[in-house]
Design an enzyme around this catalytic site. Structure first.
Site, PDB file in Angstrom:
ATOM      1  N   LYS A 186      70.113  35.858   0.816  1.00  0.00           N
ATOM      2  CA  LYS A 186      69.660  35.515  -0.424  1.00  0.00           C
ATOM      3  C   LYS A 186      69.134  36.395  -1.215  1.00  0.00           C
ATOM      4  O   LYS A 186      68.486  37.562  -0.897  1.00  0.00           O
ATOM      5  CB  LYS A 186      68.023  34.509   0.238  1.00  0.00           C
ATOM      6  N   GLY A 239      62.347  44.783  -2.322  1.00  0.00           N
ATOM      7  CA  GLY A 239      61.883  43.762  -3.512  1.00  0.00           C
ATOM      8  C   GLY A 239      60.331  44.513  -3.304  1.00  0.00           C
ATOM      9  O   GLY A 239      60.271  45.943  -3.368  1.00  0.00           O
ATOM     10  N   THR A 241      56.085  45.272  -2.545  1.00  0.00           N
ATOM     11  CA  THR A 241      55.256  45.985  -1.160  1.00  0.00           C
ATOM     12  C   THR A 241      54.407  44.770  -0.781  1.00  0.00           C
ATOM     13  O   THR A 241      54.932  43.758   0.360  1.00  0.00           O
ATOM     14  CB  THR A 241      54.514  47.331  -2.095  1.00  0.00           C
ATOM     15  N   GLY A 244      57.114  42.338   1.247  1.00  0.00           N
ATOM     16  CA  GLY A 244      57.552  43.381   2.099  1.00  0.00           C
ATOM     17  C   GLY A 244      57.212  43.402   3.608  1.00  0.00           C
ATOM     18  O   GLY A 244      57.098  43.033   4.704  1.00  0.00           O
ATOM     19  N   GLU A 262      62.122  47.814   1.345  1.00  0.00           N
ATOM     20  CA  GLU A 262      63.096  49.507   0.477  1.00  0.00           C
ATOM     21  C   GLU A 262      62.254  48.612  -0.530  1.00  0.00           C
ATOM     22  O   GLU A 262      62.530  47.414  -1.192  1.00  0.00           O
ATOM     23  CB  GLU A 262      64.306  49.561   0.040  1.00  0.00           C
ATOM     24  N   CYS A 297      62.851  50.623  -9.457  1.00  0.00           N
ATOM     25  CA  CYS A 297      61.856  50.483  -8.103  1.00  0.00           C
ATOM     26  C   CYS A 297      62.113  52.288  -8.216  1.00  0.00           C
ATOM     27  O   CYS A 297      60.630  52.472  -8.254  1.00  0.00           O
ATOM     28  CB  CYS A 297      62.751  50.764  -6.405  1.00  0.00           C
ATOM     29  N   GLU A 395      52.860  49.445 -10.163  1.00  0.00           N
ATOM     30  CA  GLU A 395      53.892  49.350 -10.324  1.00  0.00           C
ATOM     31  C   GLU A 395      54.139  48.141 -12.024  1.00  0.00           C
ATOM     32  O   GLU A 395      53.528  46.756 -11.584  1.00  0.00           O
ATOM     33  CB  GLU A 395      55.098  49.179  -9.039  1.00  0.00           C
TER      34      GLU A 395
HETATM   35  P1  NAD Z   1      60.041  39.850  -4.916  1.00  0.00           P
HETATM   36  O1  NAD Z   1      59.473  40.299  -3.828  1.00  0.00           O
HETATM   37  O2  NAD Z   1      59.031  39.213  -5.359  1.00  0.00           O
HETATM   38  O3  NAD Z   1      61.455  39.128  -4.555  1.00  0.00           O
HETATM   39  C1  NAD Z   1      62.503  39.919  -3.904  1.00  0.00           C
HETATM   40  C2  NAD Z   1      62.985  39.056  -2.740  1.00  0.00           C
HETATM   41  O4  NAD Z   1      62.290  38.770  -2.272  1.00  0.00           O
HETATM   42  C3  NAD Z   1      63.477  37.796  -4.127  1.00  0.00           C
HETATM   43  O5  NAD Z   1      64.965  37.344  -3.370  1.00  0.00           O
HETATM   44  C4  NAD Z   1      63.021  36.550  -3.698  1.00  0.00           C
HETATM   45  O6  NAD Z   1      62.842  35.930  -3.659  1.00  0.00           O
HETATM   46  C5  NAD Z   1      62.269  36.662  -2.277  1.00  0.00           C
HETATM   47  N1  NAD Z   1      61.203  36.235  -1.678  1.00  0.00           N
HETATM   48  C6  NAD Z   1      59.734  36.561  -2.752  1.00  0.00           C
HETATM   49  N2  NAD Z   1      58.775  35.758  -2.801  1.00  0.00           N
HETATM   50  C7  NAD Z   1      59.157  35.766  -1.020  1.00  0.00           C
HETATM   51  C8  NAD Z   1      58.730  35.467  -0.129  1.00  0.00           C
HETATM   52  N3  NAD Z   1      56.793  34.542   0.377  1.00  0.00           N
HETATM   53  N4  NAD Z   1      59.193  35.673   1.253  1.00  0.00           N
HETATM   54  C9  NAD Z   1      59.897  35.503   1.468  1.00  0.00           C
HETATM   55  N5  NAD Z   1      60.906  36.014   0.243  1.00  0.00           N
HETATM   56  C10 NAD Z   1      60.281  35.614  -0.819  1.00  0.00           C
HETATM   57  O7  NAD Z   1      60.726  41.327  -6.005  1.00  0.00           O
HETATM   58  P2  NAD Z   1      61.612  41.385  -7.569  1.00  0.00           P
HETATM   59  O8  NAD Z   1      60.498  40.618  -8.013  1.00  0.00           O
HETATM   60  O9  NAD Z   1      62.306  41.108  -7.056  1.00  0.00           O
HETATM   61  O10 NAD Z   1      62.251  42.582  -7.466  1.00  0.00           O
HETATM   62  C11 NAD Z   1      60.918  43.414  -7.733  1.00  0.00           C
HETATM   63  C12 NAD Z   1      60.968  44.666  -6.785  1.00  0.00           C
HETATM   64  O11 NAD Z   1      61.157  44.970  -6.332  1.00  0.00           O
HETATM   65  C13 NAD Z   1      60.025  45.907  -7.540  1.00  0.00           C
HETATM   66  O12 NAD Z   1      58.368  46.055  -6.398  1.00  0.00           O
HETATM   67  C14 NAD Z   1      60.872  46.842  -6.645  1.00  0.00           C
HETATM   68  O13 NAD Z   1      60.400  48.088  -7.266  1.00  0.00           O
HETATM   69  C15 NAD Z   1      61.461  46.710  -5.529  1.00  0.00           C
HETATM   70  N6  NAD Z   1      62.481  47.234  -5.826  1.00  0.00           N
HETATM   71  C16 NAD Z   1      62.422  48.229  -4.453  1.00  0.00           C
HETATM   72  C17 NAD Z   1      63.889  49.195  -4.797  1.00  0.00           C
HETATM   73  C18 NAD Z   1      63.551  49.629  -3.114  1.00  0.00           C
HETATM   74  O14 NAD Z   1      65.278  50.308  -3.718  1.00  0.00           O
HETATM   75  N7  NAD Z   1      62.904  50.332  -3.391  1.00  0.00           N
HETATM   76  C19 NAD Z   1      65.722  48.288  -5.479  1.00  0.00           C
HETATM   77  C20 NAD Z   1      65.022  47.644  -5.908  1.00  0.00           C
HETATM   78  C21 NAD Z   1      63.721  46.961  -6.301  1.00  0.00           C
END
Ligand code: NAD
Length: 492
Positions: A186, A239, A241, A244, A262, A297, A395
């Protein structure tokens, strides 16, 4: 390299297909949502909103592909298919680069030189690993032999963010597919197009139907349906925290699927007064926060500088920020494009306006409109930031740097470690003992010394604390997608 006009022309001749890919076919859903580009402020495509029904279909299709197709193919055939896919990524590099640029705003020069070739190379790395990672035969009593094999776990759910749309997907797909699993991917709702195109290329490359299904939609619906699905064996996520933590909950509420996370970061970059080349350190410090619009990230968003050089060093970083070329990302000269969407731009602007706790704005701070899109934020630097202000703790995921002065090495380590995150850190010093001492003391998955954000596909990447657990990249990533299975034979 093409000119901006040529990239504009190439993008206007692209066709965008936002339908999910399930069981080897494009699937239209009743509900769709618009995929708005932060580059043009216009909709690129109507994208499928996959609900429970489509997620169920995708999981069933991946289960069938796992049981009857992909995991039964010879290692050589799987390797060839993944290498074909790596080749197809390169053969379609311009298109994939444009899809990511238009979806999330990164500069075309970065997409074509980093994201796309990087994705192809990582996939190839895992394809090559297929016939090079073996099991073990431990010592047993005479007349017995125990075979310990790494076996694929089945169906992997992969949920990824928008900052490196294709590359984050490949970080998951490479090891998951190489290990013999089938995947339901996804992409983020902001950046679905390159993953959808990748699923078509996977079919062309020879991956059996259903080996890679791509379901699009919102996190709260499509993402949650994946997290809660009773027939997904492993969930790998990149994505925030907060989300996660939802996946850990989903697992507990469903089938106890393995979960690998991650997540976010607030990485510190420690610059000591004994740094050999402050100009170079400043150049790297700027790159570590302004690259990819700060939507990284592991961005070094906290710059901890020894007080005796804090003013001078801040000026050097400001000089670097002035060199950033903020503009339309289809211009090859652009080094910083728009943020991913209006929501994220508003969030970053809010931190700048309300989160500084009275710190001094040393550079930038404005939201700009370029070519009809108001998703641009200037590279922004705050000096003399208090460790308790929200720009120092939260962040931001945007181009905002907080400079925090320190007096002693012990204080620098204490400030650096005072965070819920532990993803990455950097240290600048010409003192070898200090380099080791401080690196040892920092809570971070990767500490870069006299460089920033060191990364390699054969080196594990991931964090401690609330930055998550499990490692992407390197052969260690295969651990997440395999189980150890023992067959013990008593032959006498
Ligand atoms: P996000 O957590 O909002 O979304 C990430 C994914 O999760 C998306 O596909 C989203 O649709 C899905 N998602 C969102 N809410 C959900 C829920 N309630 N249930 C299930 N799935 C859900 O993050 P973002 O805004 O897309 O990305 C930014 C974040 O990602 C930042 O916090 C960044 O630090 C992190 N990130 C981490 C790494 C790493 O390797 N550590 C790499 C890139 C980004």
């Amino acid at each position: 390299m093409k000119t901006r006009d040529e990239w504009e022309k190439a993008s206007s001749s692209l066709s965008f297909d936002g339908r999910a890919v399930i069981g080897g076919k494009r699937v239209a859903t009743e509900k769709t949502s618009e995929d708005i580009s932060p580059v043009t402020a216009k909709s690129l495509a109507d994208v499928s909103e996959c609900g429970q029904r489509e997620v169920d279909q995708a999981v069933a299709s991946s289960r069938a592909a796992f049981e009857n197709g992909w995991s039964r193919m010879s290692p050589g055939a799987r390797k060839a298919a993944l290498q074909n896919l790596s080749g197809l990524i390169l053969a379609n590099a311009d298109e994939l680069a444009l899809l990511d640029v238009l979806d999330m705003g990164k500069p075309i020069s970065d997409a074509t030189t980093i994201d796309i070739p990087g994705s192809a190379a990582i996939l190839n790395f895992y394809a090559e690993a297929i016939d090079k990672v073996s099991g073990e035969i431990p010592v047993t009593d005479p007349g017995n032999v125990a075979l310990v094999r790494r076996v694929p776990l089945g169906v992997v759910g992969a949920v990824v963010p928008w900052n490196y749309p294709l590359e984050m997907a490949i970080w998951k797909l490479g090891p998951a597919l190489a290990a013999g699993n089938a995947v339901v991917l996804k992409p983020a709702e902001q950046s679905p197009l390159s993953s959808l195109r990748l699923a078509e290329l996977a079919l062309e490359a020879g991956l059996p139907e259903g080996t890679l299904n791509v379901v699009t939609g919102q996190g709260e619906t499509t993402g949650a349906a994946i997290g809660l699905h009773p027939d997904i064996d492993v969930l790998t996520f990149t994505g925030s925290t907060q989300v996660g933590k939802y996946f850990m909950k989903y697992s507990g509420e469903s089938n106890m699927k393995q979960v690998w996370l991650e997540c976010g970061g607030k990485s510190p970059n420690l610059v000591f007064a004994d740094t050999a080349n402050l100009e170079e350190a400043a150049e790297f410090a700027a790159r570590a926060i302004f690259f990819n619009q700060g939507e990284v990230c592991s961005a070094n968003s906290r710059l901890l500088v020894e007080r005796s050089i804090a003013e001078q060093f801040t000026e050097l970083v400001v000089a670097q920020a002035k060199l950033v070329k903020l503009g339309n990302p289809l211009d090859p000269a652009t080094t910083m494009g728009p943020l991913v969407d209006r929501t994220q731009t508003g969030r970053v602007a809010d931190f700048i306006t309300n989160g500084s706790g009275g710190a001094q704005l040393a550079h930038g701070g404005n939201r700009l409109t370029i070519d009809g899109s108001d998703c641009y934020v200037e590279p922004t630097i705050f000096a003399n930031v208090s460790t308790s202000s929200s720009i120092a703790t939260d962040e931001i995921f945007g181009p905002v740097l907080s400079v925090i002065p320190f007096e002693t090495e012990a204080e620098a380590i204490s400030i650096a470690n005072n965070s819920i995150y532990g993803l990455a850190a950097s240290v600048w010093t010409s003192n070898l003992s200090r380099a080791h001492r401080v690196s040892d003391a920092l809570h971070a998955g990767t500490v870069s010394v006299n460089t920033v954000d060191a990364l390699g596909m054969n080196i594990p990447f991931g964090g401690f604390k609330q930055s998550g657990f499990g490692r992407d990249l390197s052969l260690h990533a295969l651990d997440k997608f395999t189980g150890l299975k023992t067959t013990w034979i008593r032959y006498e």
